[in-house]
Scaffold this motif. Structure first.
Motif, PDB file in Angstrom:
ATOM      1  N   LEU A 173      22.445 -54.075 -14.403  1.00 22.37           N
ATOM      2  CA  LEU A 173      23.632 -54.406 -15.169  1.00 22.37           C
ATOM      3  C   LEU A 173      24.162 -55.746 -14.713  1.00 22.37           C
ATOM      4  CD1 LEU A 173      25.925 -53.599 -17.100  1.00 22.37           C
ATOM      5  CD2 LEU A 173      27.055 -52.530 -15.146  1.00 22.37           C
ATOM      6  N   ASN A 209      25.102 -46.725 -22.634  1.00 19.82           N
ATOM      7  CA  ASN A 209      25.386 -46.504 -21.217  1.00 19.82           C
ATOM      8  C   ASN A 209      25.789 -47.799 -20.524  1.00 19.82           C
ATOM      9  OD1 ASN A 209      24.871 -43.740 -21.329  1.00 19.82           O
ATOM     10  ND2 ASN A 209      22.693 -44.010 -20.879  1.00 19.82           N
ATOM     11  N   ARG A 210      25.078 -48.864 -20.832  1.00 16.19           N
ATOM     12  CA  ARG A 210      25.412 -50.167 -20.245  1.00 16.19           C
ATOM     13  C   ARG A 210      26.803 -50.607 -20.685  1.00 16.19           C
ATOM     14  NH1 ARG A 210      22.214 -54.321 -18.242  1.00 16.19           N
ATOM     15  NH2 ARG A 210      20.357 -53.198 -18.902  1.00 16.19           N
ATOM     16  N   ARG A 217      29.291 -48.723 -21.665  1.00 14.26           N
ATOM     17  CA  ARG A 217      30.322 -47.896 -21.030  1.00 14.26           C
ATOM     18  C   ARG A 217      30.597 -48.369 -19.610  1.00 14.26           C
ATOM     19  NH1 ARG A 217      27.300 -43.616 -23.589  1.00 14.26           N
ATOM     20  NH2 ARG A 217      28.415 -42.903 -25.457  1.00 14.26           N
ATOM     21  N   ARG A 218      29.551 -48.740 -18.879  1.00 17.40           N
ATOM     22  CA  ARG A 218      29.770 -49.221 -17.517  1.00 17.40           C
ATOM     23  C   ARG A 218      30.556 -50.530 -17.520  1.00 17.40           C
ATOM     24  NH1 ARG A 218      24.299 -47.493 -16.803  1.00 17.40           N
ATOM     25  NH2 ARG A 218      23.558 -49.649 -16.965  1.00 17.40           N
ATOM     26  N   ASP A 255      35.539 -46.141 -18.943  1.00 14.17           N
ATOM     27  CA  ASP A 255      35.450 -44.820 -19.554  1.00 14.17           C
ATOM     28  C   ASP A 255      36.417 -44.642 -20.726  1.00 14.17           C
ATOM     29  OD1 ASP A 255      33.526 -44.143 -17.717  1.00 14.17           O
ATOM     30  OD2 ASP A 255      34.945 -43.222 -16.311  1.00 14.17           O
TER      31      ASP A 255
END
Length: 562
Positions: A17, A114-115, A117-118, A122
């Protein structure tokens, strides 16, 4: 004056990331919203079938710092109960269906959920999708329903690691910078106070904390506030502190000692800044105390909340909505990659000695608990500039402004104040006479008073004469029609509004407006109306030729060093 140069620096973190970067110091990229001209004049952006029940395009992230641009996303504003499958997203090469998801609000459509969200946290609603690949060099993005374009925008030259924000003139911002809306609440009550007259208000608020204290500041050196935070921590209150890591002039030994004490006791302390900084400076000055919001124009130091030097304004608002809005801003700021633990920051920082202010001033203005009809929470750079210009634009009778400086004659707020005077509003501006802004403020006062005389405007500008009541003006306050007051950290210049993290409250109601109006009146009257302070054009200038000189002399004070 030092202006921080923010460079893009991307570091790999978990699972490849890429960390978000700050605004690059390059030529600004541009973007155009629907309905405006684009590079492709044969296909202008249009929204012929836009309706209130249709999603709209509000942003995009075309150029991630990641292999194959993984993590690209498009942002929609979705009406409640909307099923996205009835829409398609298109660029100049592809047209893809949106997923069968019923949702509402701000929605991020990402090719790597997913990336994203990171990166985004959240609290952001991220939907896995397969949007068309977004070209780094720019293109048109369209939202379709039943084959018809309902919204579109065009961007050009996407900066690496920055997101396109369509509101507020279409701009690029570092990923991780917030995009908060104005929060509105009320009616409620508040304790209005000024400094140096009533330093006990902030101290007592902290001493009463039972559940949480989230304290945000530019600098933090106050031994008294340190003791209150430690006491709150010992009695089980969740205490967290967030400060600017690179204040003008550097870190001082009093700040290092105070923050070191908090960290040794187990209080989480973070400092914002560095190569991944989202904002030029973290200049906000507030605390969330349980369900109350304490907002100040002053720093957490003896000269500020200690009542030892500066004329400042403050308010303690008894309102959970306002407190939670500030708590959300605190979380967004403290939880990003540019907010590092104090120990990490301290290990690489040099400090210098500073003698704390030790003035002693009479207490002329007592704090007062007042009703407030409405509270609006402004955050810069997200929403403060247009909101504050709106406050000034709504003035019908009077506009009183107390500021460290105005950042030059053509700043957005200065222009709004002059426009108010041209509408017949009585405008009074009280500026600091402190050494670091006196020359600039004197030149600007001459210029604005010259304009007032030439156009016969009800506009007057003075440099403050403390008269033994305080050492220097450090407040950033506004009173409109004696019924609306603005209290917060926002200096009246474009740099503060567009580059810094700032917080201010707009407090509406005759009681609260009247309190700050009276405080302003006292300082205005003390500053007198003599030629040495108000600079009448007939004596000081000899004509409008001096306006040109003022323009040359009034180099921009882009940032208040405190």
């Amino acid at each position: 004056m030092r202006t921080r140069t923010v460079a893009l620096l991307w570091l790999a973190v978990t699972a490849g990331l890429a960390a978000p970067g700050a605004l690059a110091a390059s030529q600004p990229a541009t973007a155009t919203a629907a309905g405006t001209a684009t590079d492709d004049q044969s296909r202008p952006d249009v929204r012929p079938n836009r309706s209130v029940d249709s999603p709209r395009l509000v942003g995009a992230y075309p150029n991630p710092v990641a292999r194959d641009d993984a993590g690209e996303f498009v942002v929609l504003e979705v009406p409640p109960g909307t099923n996205l499958s009835s829409h398609r997203l298109a660029d100049d090469g592809r047209n893809v269906a949106l997923p069968n998801v019923t949702t509402s609000g701000r929605v991020v459509l990402s090719n790597d959920a997913n990336r994203s969200r990171r990166l985004l946290g959240d609290e952001t609603r991220v939907v896995a999708a397969d949007p068309p690949p977004l070209a780094n060099g720019g293109e048109r993005v369209r939202l379709l329903r039943n084959g018809t374009v309902v919204d579109s925008f065009t961007y050009r030259d996407a900066p690496e690691g920055e997101r396109y924000v369509r509101e507020e003139g279409s701009t690029w911002r570092p990923l991780g910078a917030t995009d908060r809306r104005v929060t509105t609440s009320g009616p409620t009550t508040a304790t209005a106070f000024v400094l140096p007259d009533s330093p006990e208000v902030a101290v007592d608020a902290l001493s009463d904390a039972e559940e949480r204290v989230l304290l945000a500041g530019y600098t933090f050196t106050s031994p008294r506030i340190t003791e209150e935070l430690l006491a709150a921590h010992r009695r089980g209150v969740r205490v967290e502190v967030l400060v600017e890591g690179g204040p003008v002039g550097g870190l001082t030994t009093p700040q290092a000692r105070a923050l070191d004490r908090l960290v040794r006791a187990g209080v989480p302390v973070r400092a914002m800044g560095g190569p991944r900084a989202r904002y030029a400076y973290h200049h906000a000055k507030y605390a969330v105390v349980d369900d109350r919001a304490l907002v100040l124009t002053e720093n957490w130091k003896p000269s500020g909340v200690g009542g030892r030097a500066s004329r400042g304004w403050g308010t303690l608002v008894d309102d959970a909505t306002t407190a939670n809005a500030l708590a959300e801003t605190f979380r967004a700021d403290a939880g990003w990659l540019d907010a590092r633990p104090w120990r990490t920051w301290r290990a690489n920082a040099s400090v210098h000695e500073e003698t704390p202010a030790a003035g002693d001033y009479p207490r002329h203005v007592a704090p007062e608990r007042v009703p407030v009809e409405r509270v609006r929470t402004l955050v810069a750079p997200d929403n403060a500039e247009p909101a504050l210009r709106g406050v000034v634009g709504n003035a019908s009778e009077s506009l009183d402004v107390v500021q460290v400086s105005l950042g030059g004659p053509d700043g957005p707020f200065t222009s709004a104040a002059v426009d108010a005077a041209r509408r017949g509003v009585r405008v009074r501006i009280l500026l600091s006479g402190a050494w670091y802004v006196r020359d600039e403020n004197a030149a600007l006062a001459r210029q604005l008073n010259a304009v007032a005389e030439a156009e016969d405007l009800p506009l007057s500008v003075r440099l403050a004469d403390p008269g033994g009541r305080f050492e220097k003006v450090h407040a950033k306050g506004v009173v409109v029609d004696d019924s609306v007051a603005v209290v917060g950290s926002l200096n009246w210049n474009a740099h503060a509004a567009r580059e810094n993290r700032e917080v201010a409250l707009v407090l509406e109601g005759e009681s609260v407006g009247g309190y700050y109006a009276d405080a302003f009146e006292a300082d205005w009257t003390t500053s007198g109306d003599g030629a040495s302070r108000e600079f009448p054009v007939g004596v000081a200038l000899g004509g409008l030729v001096a306006v040109v000189g003022a323009l040359v002399l009034a180099r921009r004070v882009e940032f208040d060093p405190e």
